[in-house]
Design a protein around this motif. Structure first.
Motif, PDB file in Angstrom:
ATOM      1  N   ALA A   1      24.929   0.314   7.728  1.00 50.94           N
ATOM      2  CA  ALA A   1      23.780   0.789   6.962  1.00 50.94           C
ATOM      3  C   ALA A   1      24.113   0.978   5.490  1.00 50.94           C
ATOM      4  CB  ALA A   1      23.270   2.100   7.550  1.00 50.94           C
ATOM      5  N   LEU A   2      25.415   1.057   5.180  1.00 50.38           N
ATOM      6  CA  LEU A   2      25.869   1.277   3.808  1.00 50.38           C
ATOM      7  C   LEU A   2      27.062   0.374   3.542  1.00 50.38           C
ATOM      8  CD1 LEU A   2      25.997   2.902   1.115  1.00 50.38           C
ATOM      9  CD2 LEU A   2      27.399   4.561   2.331  1.00 50.38           C
ATOM     10  N   VAL A   3      26.988  -0.389   2.459  1.00 53.75           N
ATOM     11  CA  VAL A   3      28.079  -1.268   2.046  1.00 53.75           C
ATOM     12  C   VAL A   3      28.555  -0.786   0.682  1.00 53.75           C
ATOM     13  CG1 VAL A   3      28.704  -3.622   1.353  1.00 53.75           C
ATOM     14  CG2 VAL A   3      27.129  -3.261   3.275  1.00 53.75           C
ATOM     15  N   HIS A   4      29.869  -0.614   0.533  1.00 60.15           N
ATOM     16  CA  HIS A   4      30.451  -0.285  -0.769  1.00 60.15           C
ATOM     17  C   HIS A   4      31.585  -1.258  -1.021  1.00 60.15           C
ATOM     18  CE1 HIS A   4      31.565   2.400  -4.165  1.00 60.15           C
ATOM     19  NE2 HIS A   4      32.734   1.811  -3.975  1.00 60.15           N
ATOM     20  N   ILE A   5      31.505  -1.974  -2.137  1.00 63.10           N
ATOM     21  CA  ILE A   5      32.569  -2.908  -2.509  1.00 63.10           C
ATOM     22  C   ILE A   5      33.070  -2.537  -3.899  1.00 63.10           C
ATOM     23  CG2 ILE A   5      33.193  -5.312  -2.974  1.00 63.10           C
ATOM     24  CD1 ILE A   5      30.975  -6.160  -1.014  1.00 63.10           C
ATOM     25  N   ALA A   6      34.380  -2.276  -3.999  1.00 62.17           N
ATOM     26  CA  ALA A   6      35.033  -1.991  -5.277  1.00 62.17           C
ATOM     27  C   ALA A   6      36.011  -3.131  -5.532  1.00 62.17           C
ATOM     28  CB  ALA A   6      35.756  -0.657  -5.230  1.00 62.17           C
ATOM     29  N   ALA A   7      35.673  -4.012  -6.472  1.00 64.55           N
ATOM     30  CA  ALA A   7      36.483  -5.210  -6.719  1.00 64.55           C
ATOM     31  C   ALA A   7      36.122  -5.795  -8.079  1.00 64.55           C
ATOM     32  CB  ALA A   7      36.220  -6.241  -5.617  1.00 64.55           C
ATOM     33  N   HIS A   8      36.770  -6.895  -8.404  1.00 65.28           N
ATOM     34  CA  HIS A   8      36.437  -7.631  -9.625  1.00 65.28           C
ATOM     35  C   HIS A   8      35.116  -8.368  -9.428  1.00 65.28           C
ATOM     36  CE1 HIS A   8      40.118  -7.137 -11.950  1.00 65.28           C
ATOM     37  NE2 HIS A   8      40.817  -7.354 -10.840  1.00 65.28           N
ATOM     38  N   GLY A   9      34.289  -8.393 -10.482  1.00 68.18           N
ATOM     39  CA  GLY A   9      33.054  -9.159 -10.470  1.00 68.18           C
ATOM     40  C   GLY A   9      33.118 -10.270 -11.495  1.00 68.18           C
ATOM     41  N   LYS A  10      32.555 -11.409 -11.157  1.00 70.69           N
ATOM     42  CA  LYS A  10      32.539 -12.566 -12.064  1.00 70.69           C
ATOM     43  C   LYS A  10      31.505 -12.343 -13.162  1.00 70.69           C
ATOM     44  CE  LYS A  10      32.137 -17.581 -11.877  1.00 70.69           C
ATOM     45  NZ  LYS A  10      31.698 -18.706 -11.066  1.00 70.69           N
TER      46      LYS A  10
ATOM     47  N   ARG B   1      20.842  -0.319   4.232  1.00 70.94           N
ATOM     48  CA  ARG B   1      19.818   0.339   3.432  1.00 70.94           C
ATOM     49  C   ARG B   1      20.278   0.419   1.977  1.00 70.94           C
ATOM     50  NH1 ARG B   1      15.841   2.954   5.440  1.00 70.94           N
ATOM     51  NH2 ARG B   1      16.014   4.828   4.145  1.00 70.94           N
ATOM     52  N   LEU B   2      21.602   0.531   1.780  1.00 69.50           N
ATOM     53  CA  LEU B   2      22.154   0.635   0.434  1.00 69.50           C
ATOM     54  C   LEU B   2      23.428  -0.188   0.329  1.00 69.50           C
ATOM     55  CD1 LEU B   2      22.208   1.944  -2.426  1.00 69.50           C
ATOM     56  CD2 LEU B   2      23.460   3.860  -1.389  1.00 69.50           C
ATOM     57  N   VAL B   3      23.510  -1.001  -0.724  1.00 72.96           N
ATOM     58  CA  VAL B   3      24.723  -1.745  -1.063  1.00 72.96           C
ATOM     59  C   VAL B   3      25.161  -1.262  -2.440  1.00 72.96           C
ATOM     60  CG1 VAL B   3      25.704  -4.018  -1.590  1.00 72.96           C
ATOM     61  CG2 VAL B   3      24.065  -3.773   0.283  1.00 72.96           C
ATOM     62  N   VAL B   4      26.407  -0.812  -2.548  1.00 68.88           N
ATOM     63  CA  VAL B   4      26.965  -0.358  -3.817  1.00 68.88           C
ATOM     64  C   VAL B   4      28.022  -1.374  -4.234  1.00 68.88           C
ATOM     65  CG1 VAL B   4      28.211   1.483  -5.020  1.00 68.88           C
ATOM     66  CG2 VAL B   4      26.535   2.062  -3.239  1.00 68.88           C
ATOM     67  N   LEU B   5      27.781  -2.022  -5.356  1.00 71.91           N
ATOM     68  CA  LEU B   5      28.721  -3.014  -5.880  1.00 71.91           C
ATOM     69  C   LEU B   5      29.434  -2.402  -7.082  1.00 71.91           C
ATOM     70  CD1 LEU B   5      26.517  -6.227  -5.603  1.00 71.91           C
ATOM     71  CD2 LEU B   5      28.188  -5.316  -3.961  1.00 71.91           C
ATOM     72  N   SER B   6      30.544  -1.763  -6.804  1.00 73.01           N
ATOM     73  CA  SER B   6      31.352  -1.105  -7.820  1.00 73.01           C
ATOM     74  C   SER B   6      32.263  -2.156  -8.441  1.00 73.01           C
ATOM     75  CB  SER B   6      32.154   0.025  -7.157  1.00 73.01           C
ATOM     76  OG  SER B   6      32.884   0.738  -8.113  1.00 73.01           O
ATOM     77  N   CYS B   7      31.625  -3.084  -9.128  1.00 71.88           N
ATOM     78  CA  CYS B   7      32.293  -4.260  -9.683  1.00 71.88           C
ATOM     79  C   CYS B   7      31.710  -4.532 -11.072  1.00 71.88           C
ATOM     80  CB  CYS B   7      32.034  -5.490  -8.818  1.00 71.88           C
ATOM     81  SG  CYS B   7      32.207  -5.266  -7.049  1.00 71.88           S
TER      82      CYS B   7
ATOM     83  N   LEU C   1      19.655  -8.328  -1.852  1.00 73.50           N
ATOM     84  CA  LEU C   1      18.271  -7.959  -1.534  1.00 73.50           C
ATOM     85  C   LEU C   1      17.604  -9.044  -0.697  1.00 73.50           C
ATOM     86  CD1 LEU C   1      17.207  -6.443  -4.971  1.00 73.50           C
ATOM     87  CD2 LEU C   1      17.554  -5.189  -2.832  1.00 73.50           C
ATOM     88  N   GLY C   2      17.828 -10.301  -1.054  1.00 73.53           N
ATOM     89  CA  GLY C   2      17.256 -11.414  -0.316  1.00 73.53           C
ATOM     90  C   GLY C   2      17.792 -11.534   1.110  1.00 73.53           C
ATOM     91  N   ALA C   3      19.015 -11.024   1.330  1.00 79.56           N
ATOM     92  CA  ALA C   3      19.639 -11.089   2.652  1.00 79.56           C
ATOM     93  C   ALA C   3      19.255  -9.898   3.528  1.00 79.56           C
ATOM     94  CB  ALA C   3      21.150 -11.166   2.510  1.00 79.56           C
ATOM     95  N   GLY C   4      18.494  -8.947   2.954  1.00 78.70           N
ATOM     96  CA  GLY C   4      18.010  -7.844   3.786  1.00 78.70           C
ATOM     97  C   GLY C   4      18.328  -6.448   3.321  1.00 78.70           C
ATOM     98  N   ALA C   5      19.174  -6.284   2.314  1.00 73.28           N
ATOM     99  CA  ALA C   5      19.474  -4.931   1.815  1.00 73.28           C
ATOM    100  C   ALA C   5      18.212  -4.326   1.196  1.00 73.28           C
ATOM    101  CB  ALA C   5      20.596  -4.977   0.786  1.00 73.28           C
ATOM    102  N   ARG C   6      18.035  -3.032   1.385  1.00 76.96           N
ATOM    103  CA  ARG C   6      16.860  -2.359   0.815  1.00 76.96           C
ATOM    104  C   ARG C   6      17.072  -1.958  -0.643  1.00 76.96           C
ATOM    105  NH1 ARG C   6      14.103   1.281   4.202  1.00 76.96           N
ATOM    106  NH2 ARG C   6      12.943   1.712   2.319  1.00 76.96           N
ATOM    107  N   SER C   7      18.316  -1.645  -0.996  1.00 72.58           N
ATOM    108  CA  SER C   7      18.616  -1.159  -2.327  1.00 72.58           C
ATOM    109  C   SER C   7      20.038  -1.556  -2.706  1.00 72.58           C
ATOM    110  CB  SER C   7      18.481   0.371  -2.341  1.00 72.58           C
ATOM    111  OG  SER C   7      18.612   0.884  -3.636  1.00 72.58           O
ATOM    112  N   VAL C   8      20.252  -1.851  -3.993  1.00 71.42           N
ATOM    113  CA  VAL C   8      21.573  -2.241  -4.469  1.00 71.42           C
ATOM    114  C   VAL C   8      21.881  -1.481  -5.757  1.00 71.42           C
ATOM    115  CG1 VAL C   8      23.052  -4.180  -5.145  1.00 71.42           C
ATOM    116  CG2 VAL C   8      21.198  -4.567  -3.528  1.00 71.42           C
ATOM    117  N   LEU C   9      23.041  -0.833  -5.789  1.00 69.26           N
ATOM    118  CA  LEU C   9      23.525  -0.159  -6.993  1.00 69.26           C
ATOM    119  C   LEU C   9      24.528  -1.095  -7.650  1.00 69.26           C
ATOM    120  CD1 LEU C   9      23.637   2.396  -8.784  1.00 69.26           C
ATOM    121  CD2 LEU C   9      25.514   3.189  -7.339  1.00 69.26           C
ATOM    122  N   VAL C  10      24.289  -1.444  -8.906  1.00 73.85           N
ATOM    123  CA  VAL C  10      25.093  -2.443  -9.599  1.00 73.85           C
ATOM    124  C   VAL C  10      25.473  -1.977 -10.997  1.00 73.85           C
ATOM    125  CG1 VAL C  10      24.181  -4.427  -8.343  1.00 73.85           C
ATOM    126  CG2 VAL C  10      22.988  -3.620 -10.360  1.00 73.85           C
ATOM    127  N   SER C  11      26.342  -2.763 -11.632  1.00 73.24           N
ATOM    128  CA  SER C  11      26.788  -2.480 -12.994  1.00 73.24           C
ATOM    129  C   SER C  11      26.341  -3.590 -13.933  1.00 73.24           C
ATOM    130  CB  SER C  11      28.316  -2.379 -13.006  1.00 73.24           C
ATOM    131  OG  SER C  11      28.799  -2.365 -14.322  1.00 73.24           O
TER     132      SER C  11
END
Length: 195
Positions: A43-52, A91-97, A118-128
């Protein structure tokens, strides 16, 4: 291409794991294949990594299916295409990238990794929106998740984290708290047994 380890990313996900009382994937465990396997069942995804920089696509630990010194991009880069193939129920994806809000500007808006989630089904995305400081982001996420587990909505938790950073002595500069934006629904998550 060899990327430097993010000194605080492992600490960040371990700290979040403690707050959420779950065991995160850290370092070499967080391979592209393993992330894609698990991403559809949480229900919650958090990824802390390098972003392109151009697309916000995410560099994960390389898959170990091939025994080569320099892994191919498809072994480690989580692309928009990969995300769109996944059945995400989060419900929430956090992209700490860094740059996770980036993408190609088209008539329908910014097309990047956040939109793919969002297109794959996540309801909300926190991004930088831009490059984020590794240590400051860990502090930001600590406040964000502490508020989230106490029943606050994602937007309220984001606001509290921004306010906390602005009031801190060390991380009050705009570059530390302003890059984070919430896209999609303002979700509230329920965490059973967490206080």
């Amino acid at each position: 291409m060899r990327l430097e380890q993010l000194a605080w990313a492992a600490k960040e996900v371990q700290m979040i794991g403690k707050i959420l009382q779950t065991e995160p994937l850290v370092g070499k465990q967080a391979t592209k294949d393993e992330v894609l396997t698990r991403i559809s069942s949480v229900a919650l995804v958090h990824i802390a990594a390098h972003g392109k920089m151009e697309t916000g696509e995410i560099a994960l630990a390389p898959n170990t299916t091939r025994s080569c010194v320099n892994p191919a991009r498809e072994d480690y880069l989580l692309t928009m295409k990969d995300v769109l193939k996944a059945q995400i129920r989060a419900r929430l994806v956090v992209l700490s990238c860094c740059h996770s809000a980036r993408g190609e500007v088209k008539s329908e808006g910014v097309v990047g990794i956040a939109r793919a989630f969002l297109g794959a089904g996540a309801r909300s995305v926190l991004v930088s929106l831009w490059v984020i400081d590794d240590e400051a982001t860990m502090e930001f996420m600590k406040v964000f998740y502490q508020n989230l587990v106490h029943g606050r909505s994602a937007s309220d938790s984001l606001n509290k984290a921004m306010k906390s950073m602005r009031e801190s002595d060390r991380f009050n500069a705009v570059k530390y708290w302003a890059p984070f934006v919430l896209i999609g629904d303002d979700v509230t998550l329920e965490f059973e047994g967490i206080q």
